[in-house]
Structures are given as C-alpha cells and as structure tokens.
Motif scaffolding. Structure first.
Motif, PDB file in Angstrom:
ATOM      1  N   ILE A   1       0.850  -1.190   0.000  1.00 14.94           N
ATOM      2  CA  ILE A   1       0.000   0.000   0.000  1.00 14.94           C
ATOM      3  C   ILE A   1       0.887   1.241   0.000  1.00 14.94           C
ATOM      4  CG2 ILE A   1      -1.820   1.281   1.171  1.00 14.94           C
ATOM      5  CD1 ILE A   1      -2.712  -1.272   2.505  1.00 14.94           C
TER       6      ILE A   1
ATOM      7  N   SER B   1       0.350   5.527  -0.211  1.00 20.93           N
ATOM      8  CA  SER B   1      -0.532   6.684  -0.308  1.00 20.93           C
ATOM      9  C   SER B   1       0.295   7.955  -0.250  1.00 20.93           C
ATOM     10  CB  SER B   1      -1.589   6.684   0.797  1.00 20.93           C
ATOM     11  OG  SER B   1      -0.987   6.723   2.074  1.00 20.93           O
TER      12      SER B   1
ATOM     13  N   PRO C   1      -5.498  12.401   1.906  1.00 16.59           N
ATOM     14  CA  PRO C   1      -5.012  11.549   0.811  1.00 16.59           C
ATOM     15  C   PRO C   1      -5.294  12.179  -0.551  1.00 16.59           C
ATOM     16  CG  PRO C   1      -6.271  10.267   2.418  1.00 16.59           C
ATOM     17  CD  PRO C   1      -6.505  11.723   2.731  1.00 16.59           C
TER      18      PRO C   1
ATOM     19  N   GLY D   1      -3.494   7.167  -4.089  1.00 12.42           N
ATOM     20  CA  GLY D   1      -3.407   5.885  -3.410  1.00 12.42           C
ATOM     21  C   GLY D   1      -3.178   4.757  -4.396  1.00 12.42           C
TER      22      GLY D   1
ATOM     23  N   SER E   1      -5.440   2.126  -8.384  1.00 11.13           N
ATOM     24  CA  SER E   1      -4.933   3.434  -7.983  1.00 11.13           C
ATOM     25  C   SER E   1      -6.002   4.489  -8.206  1.00 11.13           C
ATOM     26  CB  SER E   1      -3.661   3.790  -8.769  1.00 11.13           C
ATOM     27  OG  SER E   1      -3.932   3.858 -10.162  1.00 11.13           O
TER      28      SER E   1
ATOM     29  N   CYS F   1      -5.240  -4.082   2.132  1.00 12.01           N
ATOM     30  CA  CYS F   1      -4.998  -3.882   0.705  1.00 12.01           C
ATOM     31  C   CYS F   1      -6.034  -4.628  -0.133  1.00 12.01           C
ATOM     32  CB  CYS F   1      -3.586  -4.349   0.351  1.00 12.01           C
ATOM     33  SG  CYS F   1      -3.155  -4.191  -1.402  1.00 12.01           S
TER      34      CYS F   1
ATOM     35  N   ALA G   1      -4.813   5.072   1.505  1.00 15.91           N
ATOM     36  CA  ALA G   1      -4.972   4.776   0.073  1.00 15.91           C
ATOM     37  C   ALA G   1      -6.336   4.163  -0.209  1.00 15.91           C
ATOM     38  CB  ALA G   1      -3.870   3.832  -0.393  1.00 15.91           C
TER      39      ALA G   1
END
Length: 291
Positions: A123, A125, A132, A135, A147, A211, A237
C-alpha cells in the motif's frame, strides 16, 4: 527519473511521477518481497506488539528500498513507513504538518505472508497535510494494482498495460450486505456488542489484509468495511480509492477521514444510503466511545 522538486500544492502528481512510483513499488516487490514468499526461515520473522503482530525481512527490506527511492525522487517529502513508525512513533505525528507525505505499508497482510497465504499487498498513499491525494493498492503475485487520485476515478491496471475504471457495488439492505469487519482488532469492550450486531448482516469476514479488502470493495465485490484500527498505512490509500470508485468512506461519527486521525472507527460503504444504514447499525460504538 521523476522531477526532484517539491510538488506544487495546487497540482496532483504528474503522469511521470505516478509511473515512477508504480515502477518503484513493482521493483521492490520483485527484489525484496516475492523471493521471500514461502521461503522465510525461523529467524526471518519477529513479533512486534504480540504474537499475531508480525514483521518479516520482506517488510523491512521492501520498506527500506521504497523509502530510498521515494526520498531520491521527492527529497523534500516526509516518508512514513509502517516499520519506521513502529520504531519511532513520533514520525506518524508529522503527517498532518507535511505538505507532501508518502505513507507505506511494504507488506500489508504480513501474517498471511509469513504463513504462506497469497493474500498480501503493498500500500502506498500520498497525502497533503493529512489528506489523501493519491493511493495505490498493489498485488505482487498478480503484478496488478488499483490506484486513484483525488480528482479522478479509481482504475485497475494490469502489468500488460490494460486499464479499466472501477465502480463499487449497489449496496442494499443490511441482510444482503457483505463486507469486512476487523473484529479481532476492536477494543475488547466493544466486541460483545459488535458480535451481536454481525448476524444482521449478510456476510462479515476479514482477509487480514486491508490492501485486498479495499480492492474487493473498489471492484464491487463487497459492500462495506468497518475498522477501529486507524493506522494510516492501512487506510489512507483504500479510503481514497473507495471514494473515487463511487463509494462513501468517512469516520463513523461523520467526520471526514484524514491520515492524522488515531481514534474512532472508519466506515466505508458502497453509497450514502448503505453507509447510513451501517452507521445506524453500529452507532452503539459511538456511545461506547463516549462512556
């Protein structure tokens, strides 16, 4: 090589910068993670906070390679890796003041990885003052990634170069919803109430890997995620990607998420109506927090 100047706050990452980051993650996985998968010796795995909180040589080596690469490309940025933040907890407190921060989980799902299960990922970010703005959720085994940027739709990309846009599920009634609840990591006092609430949902499980949980939600395969463990390397992310795939992700109390938050509960869902149903269903957690 990506531009070494700080990124202006008014602009997202350039295409070249994103490509450089993605390629760095892929190289780190190939060099430091995959060769160690199902090939760890007894001395290659250690515990952190407890016997189920593991760290392996893959975690530390991959994080070191990623941090070096990012610092070379973005010398003015703050880099916060999970293992570095474990060694120096004050590092996490710098995220909110950083104009540009890169937050890393070099092997998310370390327990799975250490036990030979193929549900793990990387992961990455990027945040601005904790918010954020980019990500990436990478699967080393499949060599593909999801993404998103703050102003674009979430994308699923394969190594062969194909990309498609992602959309979350349609949600629905509580009894039809499936998703992820990080039950084992909830405060002990919250577990009995949460256990009584889970049977009202269609399906609740955990992959032990944020994830892949966020990847499943972004691809429409699950409807929600509830977590009381607020490590930014687990969520920054995924929350952005969920939002950019059309979902709703914020704190259970309604506050917007930032990578600086350290207490409370994150609730991600496929749409506003589903989020509100789940919020009402788990509202007792907010009362417990006030008690």
């Amino acid at each position: 090589m990506a531009d070494s100047l700080p990124i202006p706050l008014t602009s997202p990452l350039s295409s070249a910068q994103k490509t450089s980051l993605i390629n760095l993650v892929r190289r780190a996985a190939k060099a430091e993670i995959l060769p160690r998968f199902r090939n760890l010796g007894s001395g290659d795995v250690a515990t952190k906070s407890g016997r189920h909180d593991l760290v392996t040589e893959a975690d530390t080596a991959a994080e070191a390679m990623l941090a070096r690469g990012i610092q070379s490309m973005f010398p003015h940025a703050l880099v916060v890796g999970e293992e570095a933040a474990t060694a120096d907890p004050e590092l996490r407190n710098k995220i909110g003041d950083a104009e540009l921060a890169f937050i890393l989980d070099p092997v998310d799902g370390t327990w799975n990885f250490a036990h030979g299960l193929g549900i793990f990922g990387v992961i990455l970010s990027v945040t601005r003052f904790g918010k954020p703005v980019f990500g990436m959720l990478y699967d080393p085994l499949a060599d593909d990634w999801i993404s998103a940027e703050e102003d674009g739709q979430a994308e699923f990309t394969r190594a062969i170069g194909t990309t498609r846009l992602l959309t979350v599920s349609d949600g629905g009634e509580l009894g039809d919803l499936s998703g992820f609840t990080h039950y084992n990591y909830l405060p002990q006092e919250a577990k009995p109430s949460v256990a009584r609430a889970l049977p009202d949902l269609g399906r609740s499980t955990s992959l032990q890997c944020s994830c892949h949980e966020y990847r499943v939600i972004a691809r429409g395969g699950a409807d929600f995620l509830l977590s009381g463990t607020l490590n930014p390397w687990d969520h920054a992310a995924g929350i952005l990607i969920c939002q950019r795939a059309g979902g709703v992700a914020r704190m259970l109390n309604g506050d917007d998420y930032t990578a600086t938050v350290s207490e409370g509960y994150i609730l991600a869902a496929s749409n506003e109506a589903t989020w509100e149903k789940l919020r009402d269903h788990f509202a007792f957690l907010l009362d417990d927090a006030k008690a």
